[in-house]
Write a protein that holds these residues in place. Structure first.
Motif, short mmCIF file in Angstrom:
data_model
loop_
_atom_site.label_atom_id
_atom_site.label_comp_id
_atom_site.label_asym_id
_atom_site.label_seq_id
_atom_site.Cartn_x
_atom_site.Cartn_y
_atom_site.Cartn_z
N ASP A 27 -14.52 26.05 4.66
CA ASP A 27 -15.93 25.67 4.60
C ASP A 27 -16.37 25.32 3.18
OD1 ASP A 27 -16.21 26.01 7.30
OD2 ASP A 27 -17.17 27.98 7.17
N VAL A 28 -15.83 26.03 2.18
CA VAL A 28 -16.24 25.77 0.80
C VAL A 28 -15.84 24.36 0.38
CG1 VAL A 28 -14.13 26.72 -0.25
CG2 VAL A 28 -16.29 26.77 -1.52
N PHE A 29 -14.78 23.82 0.94
CA PHE A 29 -14.38 22.45 0.63
C PHE A 29 -15.27 21.45 1.38
CE2 PHE A 29 -9.79 24.25 0.30
CZ PHE A 29 -10.11 24.85 -0.91
N ARG A 30 -15.58 21.75 2.62
CA ARG A 30 -16.45 20.86 3.40
C ARG A 30 -17.81 20.68 2.73
NH1 ARG A 30 -15.20 19.62 8.65
NH2 ARG A 30 -13.42 20.72 9.60
N SER A 31 -18.26 21.71 2.01
CA SER A 31 -19.60 21.69 1.45
C SER A 31 -19.73 20.85 0.18
CB SER A 31 -20.06 23.12 1.15
OG SER A 31 -19.29 23.69 0.08
N ASN A 82 -10.60 29.16 6.55
CA ASN A 82 -11.40 30.38 6.36
C ASN A 82 -10.65 31.68 6.68
OD1 ASN A 82 -13.59 28.63 5.77
ND2 ASN A 82 -14.02 28.45 7.96
N ILE A 83 -9.34 31.69 6.45
CA ILE A 83 -8.55 32.90 6.59
C ILE A 83 -7.57 32.98 5.42
CG2 ILE A 83 -8.71 32.91 9.11
CD1 ILE A 83 -5.82 31.92 9.18
N ASP A 84 -6.94 34.15 5.27
CA ASP A 84 -5.98 34.34 4.17
C ASP A 84 -4.55 34.41 4.68
OD1 ASP A 84 -5.97 36.78 5.46
OD2 ASP A 84 -6.00 37.98 3.62
N ASP A 85 -4.28 33.84 5.85
CA ASP A 85 -2.97 33.91 6.48
C ASP A 85 -2.16 32.67 6.09
OD1 ASP A 85 -0.80 34.25 8.10
OD2 ASP A 85 -1.95 34.75 9.90
N PHE A 86 -1.05 32.88 5.38
CA PHE A 86 -0.22 31.77 4.90
C PHE A 86 1.07 31.62 5.70
CE2 PHE A 86 -2.05 32.86 0.45
CZ PHE A 86 -3.27 32.30 0.81
N ARG A 87 1.21 32.34 6.81
CA ARG A 87 2.46 32.30 7.57
C ARG A 87 2.74 30.90 8.11
NH1 ARG A 87 1.61 37.06 11.76
NH2 ARG A 87 -0.45 36.10 11.76
N GLU A 88 3.93 30.39 7.81
CA GLU A 88 4.38 29.07 8.28
C GLU A 88 3.39 27.96 7.91
OE1 GLU A 88 7.37 28.77 9.68
OE2 GLU A 88 7.64 30.94 9.61
N PRO A 123 -9.54 29.82 -2.03
CA PRO A 123 -10.55 30.88 -2.17
C PRO A 123 -10.16 32.21 -1.54
CG PRO A 123 -11.26 29.22 -0.57
CD PRO A 123 -10.04 28.67 -1.26
N TYR A 124 -9.10 32.22 -0.70
CA TYR A 124 -8.70 33.47 -0.05
C TYR A 124 -7.44 34.06 -0.69
CZ TYR A 124 -12.17 32.27 3.42
OH TYR A 124 -13.36 31.97 4.04
N ALA A 125 -7.16 33.70 -1.94
CA ALA A 125 -6.02 34.25 -2.66
C ALA A 125 -6.43 34.60 -4.09
CB ALA A 125 -4.85 33.26 -2.68
N ASP A 126 -5.97 35.74 -4.57
CA ASP A 126 -6.19 36.15 -5.96
C ASP A 126 -5.05 35.71 -6.87
OD1 ASP A 126 -8.61 37.47 -5.32
OD2 ASP A 126 -7.49 39.24 -4.68
N THR A 127 -3.87 35.55 -6.29
CA THR A 127 -2.71 35.09 -7.03
C THR A 127 -1.95 34.09 -6.17
OG1 THR A 127 -1.35 36.92 -6.18
CG2 THR A 127 -2.47 37.27 -8.30
N LEU A 128 -1.10 33.30 -6.81
CA LEU A 128 -0.31 32.34 -6.06
C LEU A 128 0.86 33.03 -5.37
CD1 LEU A 128 -0.14 29.24 -8.44
CD2 LEU A 128 -1.41 29.46 -6.32
N PRO A 129 1.23 32.59 -4.17
CA PRO A 129 2.40 33.16 -3.49
C PRO A 129 3.69 32.90 -4.27
CG PRO A 129 1.02 31.93 -1.96
CD PRO A 129 0.50 31.63 -3.33
N LYS A 130 4.74 33.62 -3.90
CA LYS A 130 6.02 33.52 -4.60
C LYS A 130 6.62 32.12 -4.55
CE LYS A 130 7.41 38.36 -4.10
NZ LYS A 130 8.45 39.30 -3.57
N ALA A 131 6.21 31.33 -3.55
CA ALA A 131 6.73 29.96 -3.43
C ALA A 131 6.44 29.13 -4.66
CB ALA A 131 6.15 29.29 -2.19
N PHE A 132 5.48 29.55 -5.48
CA PHE A 132 5.11 28.79 -6.67
C PHE A 132 5.76 29.33 -7.94
CE2 PHE A 132 1.85 27.95 -3.58
CZ PHE A 132 1.59 26.61 -3.75
#
Length: 433
Positions: free
Chosen positions: A393-397, A328-334, A357-366
């Protein structure tokens, strides 16, 4: 120290800790200036918006900006209190890099005056606050710096690490206890006066070095215990046993509290800070080092199991659920989830779809992988293979009837009712660093 309405505070670094901290301080009525090297971050904050995902932060920032209590800039200005909240990464050899901290301290030095308080909040190796002190003494010989000579110091320098949970930052900034370490006892008392303005939790004073080690110890403790859970999950998987059931049963013992395994450990704290302790005393930290290696290796193990599952269904689309380092956060660090998904994307290309759900675009890693970003409904409609990497949470549901027919690799244990895969489909795979 001035009253709340007169107090001027400069917060250096407007990231996941700096911006919430600046906003909480501004809510007390203080005049807060947020400093960041990114002009886009400065412009976003000054417009009353936020650039990070955190519960209730958008409303708080909008309010304090509208009232004139918070503004942002790329340039330092005089203040009464300077709070440094910048990143402290490590290099390829896991040696800590305090370059951002020292650069921030250099910036602060230009605006310092007698009576000011300088507080480092960035998670740092033991001795970093003393390096900040030495740098300020070098850059400002006109000021008496604490711990550098006789006489009453003109300024105070302290270390007070953040200890908050993403998703609960605004609550925990106020309610959690704070450990405040001063270069001298007087420095600790000066910083204590500041934190008591907005912290309801207990504020405990100590030395700067003890406070630095306390923060590292808290994260190393978590890392070691997660490593135990991750190692258990590998053993259980190779023996054909449901590790989630084993942990639930073991935790019924009154003195056992096993944490939850996952695809590794992420974030800028637990995945990074234990290395600072290892680097500080490599001869006497074999347990902490091993825990780090186990948790890093769990990501490779997860990739291996996922690859085996995907190869067992040639051509079938695959949905990787989640990229963030925690729910439930948009933090992708490590983030181990991001590392797993990116590895699968580069190997299997367009077959891999990402649900975050917390990203509008894929990170550069992709970049160049051919993977695409889709929503959870599309994943359930089009992908017979689901790989759960984050417990959003959206996956748990998602109910059992929508996933019962899927081949699922659940690295987070969010669907205990999901039919289990045969061990032969995904195991045995060795955990190795």
């Amino acid at each position: 120290m001035p009253t709340d309405a007169e107090l001027k505070v400069a917060v250096l670094g407007l990231g996941y800790i700096g911006l919430p901290t600046a906003a909480v301080i501004a809510r007390t009525g203080a005049q807060v200036l947020g400093i960041d090297v990114s002009q886009s971050v400065v412009d976003t904050v000054n417009s009353g918006r936020v650039h990070i995902e955190e519960i209730d932060l958008d409303g708080l920032v909008s309010g304090v900006v509208a009232r004139g209590n918070l503004r942002a800039s790329t340039l330092i200005e005089p203040a009464d209190v300077f709070v440094i909240a910048v990143p402290t990464p490590f290099d390829d050899n896991h040696a800590p890099d305090i370059g951002y901290v020292l650069k921030a301290a250099t910036t602060v030095a230009a605006a310092l005056k007698a009576g000011d308080v300088v507080i480092l909040e960035s998670t740092s190796p033991v001795g970093t606050t003393e390096k900040v002190r030495d740098l300020l003494a070098k850059l400002r010989p006109d000021l008496k710096v604490p711990g550098t000579g006789p006489g009453t110091p003109d300024i105070a320098i302290a270390y007070c690490p953040e200890r908050v949970l993403p998703g609960r930052i605004l609550v925990e900034l106020i309610d959690n206890d704070r450990v405040i370490g001063g270069i001298t006892p007087r420095c600790a008392r000066k910083a204590l006066q500041f934190y008591r303005r907005f912290v309801r939790g207990a504020c405990v004073t100590t030395t700067a070095r003890a406070a630095e080690m306390t923060k590292l110890t808290e994260n190393a403790f978590r890392d070691v215990n997660i490593a135990f859970a991750n190692e258990l999950s590998v053993v259980a998987g190779n023996l054909g046993i449901d590790v989630w059931e084993v942990i639930r049963l073991a935790n019924r013992h009154p003195r056992v509290n096993i944490l939850s395994p996952g695809p590794g450990v992420g974030g800028h704290c637990i995945a990074v800070d234990p290395w600072f302790l290892v680097h500080g005393d490599p001869e006497n930290t074999p347990l902490i080092r091993t825990a780090r290696e186990v948790n890093d290796a769990k990501t490779g193990y997860t990739i291996g199991r996922a690859e085996a599952l995907i190869e067992a269904m040639p051509g079938a689309p695959v949905a990787c659920l989640g990229l963030a380092f925690k729910a439930n956060i948009d933090d992708f660090r490590e983030s181990p989830a991001l590392k797993v998904a990116a590895s699968l994307a580069h190997r299997f290309g367009e077959r891999v779809r990402i649900v975050e759900p917390y990203a509008d675009t894929l990170p550069k890693a992709f970049d160049g992988s051919g993977a695409g970003l889709i929503d959870i409904d599309t994943a359930l409609e089009t992908c017979p293979i689901l790989i759960v990497l984050v417990d959003h949470d959206v996956f748990r549901s998602v109910p059992l009837e929508e996933r019962a027919a899927k081949r699922v690799y659940d690295t987070r244990g969010i669907w205990p009712d999901q039919p289990q895969l045969a061990v032969s489909e995904v195991s045995p795979i060795r955990l190795a660093s």
